[in-house]
Structure formats: C-alpha cells, structure tokens
Design a protein around this motif. Structure first.
Motif, PDB file in Angstrom:
ATOM      1  N   HIS A 278       0.832  -1.211   0.000  1.00  0.00           N
ATOM      2  CA  HIS A 278       0.000   0.000   0.000  1.00  0.00           C
ATOM      3  C   HIS A 278       0.861   1.253   0.000  1.00  0.00           C
ATOM      4  CE1 HIS A 278      -3.747  -2.172   1.828  1.00  0.00           C
ATOM      5  NE2 HIS A 278      -3.592  -2.415   0.539  1.00  0.00           N
ATOM      6  N   TRP A 279       1.885   1.284   0.855  1.00  0.00           N
ATOM      7  CA  TRP A 279       2.723   2.480   0.939  1.00  0.00           C
ATOM      8  C   TRP A 279       3.483   2.700  -0.361  1.00  0.00           C
ATOM      9  CZ3 TRP A 279       2.086   6.566   3.507  1.00  0.00           C
ATOM     10  CH2 TRP A 279       3.100   7.517   3.626  1.00  0.00           C
ATOM     11  N   ASP A 280       3.963   1.628  -0.968  1.00  0.00           N
ATOM     12  CA  ASP A 280       4.655   1.731  -2.251  1.00  0.00           C
ATOM     13  C   ASP A 280       3.736   2.359  -3.299  1.00  0.00           C
ATOM     14  OD1 ASP A 280       6.806   0.970  -4.254  1.00  0.00           O
ATOM     15  OD2 ASP A 280       5.119  -0.205  -5.028  1.00  0.00           O
ATOM     16  N   TRP A 281       2.503   1.930  -3.363  1.00  0.00           N
ATOM     17  CA  TRP A 281       1.548   2.480  -4.330  1.00  0.00           C
ATOM     18  C   TRP A 281       1.281   3.959  -4.042  1.00  0.00           C
ATOM     19  CZ3 TRP A 281      -3.246   4.771  -4.358  1.00  0.00           C
ATOM     20  CH2 TRP A 281      -3.888   4.833  -5.593  1.00  0.00           C
ATOM     21  N   ILE A 282       1.058   4.279  -2.778  1.00  0.00           N
ATOM     22  CA  ILE A 282       0.780   5.669  -2.394  1.00  0.00           C
ATOM     23  C   ILE A 282       1.939   6.577  -2.793  1.00  0.00           C
ATOM     24  CG2 ILE A 282       0.559   7.209  -0.387  1.00  0.00           C
ATOM     25  CD1 ILE A 282      -1.134   4.886   0.884  1.00  0.00           C
ATOM     26  N   LYS A 283       3.171   6.141  -2.517  1.00  0.00           N
ATOM     27  CA  LYS A 283       4.336   6.976  -2.817  1.00  0.00           C
ATOM     28  C   LYS A 283       4.545   7.179  -4.325  1.00  0.00           C
ATOM     29  CE  LYS A 283       6.969   8.348  -0.117  1.00  0.00           C
ATOM     30  NZ  LYS A 283       7.101   9.585   0.643  1.00  0.00           N
TER      31      LYS A 283
END
Length: 81
Positions: free
Chosen positions: A44-49
């Motif tokens: 999720h964090w990878d996608w958000i960034k």
C-alpha cells in the motif's frame, strides 16, 4: 496477473484529502513538526508513494509505518517510534 499489478489493484482504494495540504502547511508555518503515522503495508505504501499527490510533497519530517516498526496503532510502541 503479474504480482505488481495485483498489489497495485489492491491499493487503488486510497485517495488524498486535498484540504489537508493547506492545514499541514499552516501547522508547518507555525513552526511545528509534521509527520505521517500509518497502519499500512509495504504494498500500500509503495503504491501511495508512486502517486502524484500534492499532499505527499508536504514537509513531513517523519514517516512511521506499522509494517516497518512491527506494531500498529494503538500500541504505544508505534507512538514511541
């Protein structure tokens, strides 16, 4: 389906709250430190960034992510991190 495509598909549920940009900037302008504390996963964090969201260009001094520190809110240890 490639793994990355599957991980991206499970992450597109996130949307920024654009009104927070001005609020965050106001807090920073008053001399306060600002950070992100999130119960999130690596995918999720990878996608958000990878998104081009103005909220992500704010002056965050810290990013505390549950998957990195190994505990989630409301555990006191995530706040200590």
């Amino acid at each position: 389906m490639p793994t990355q495509a599957l991980l991206d598909a499970t992450s597109d549920m996130f949307t920024p709250i654009e009104s927070m940009v001005d609020i965050i900037q106001s807090v920073v302008d008053r001399g306060h430190r600002v950070g992100i504390l999130s119960n999130t996963s690596h995918s999720h964090w990878d996608w958000i960034k990878r998104q081009n969201w103005s909220i992500l260009t704010s002056a965050f001094e810290a990013e505390i992510l549950s998957y990195e520190v190994g505990v989630m809110k409301p555990d006191p240890r995530i706040y200590q991190a």
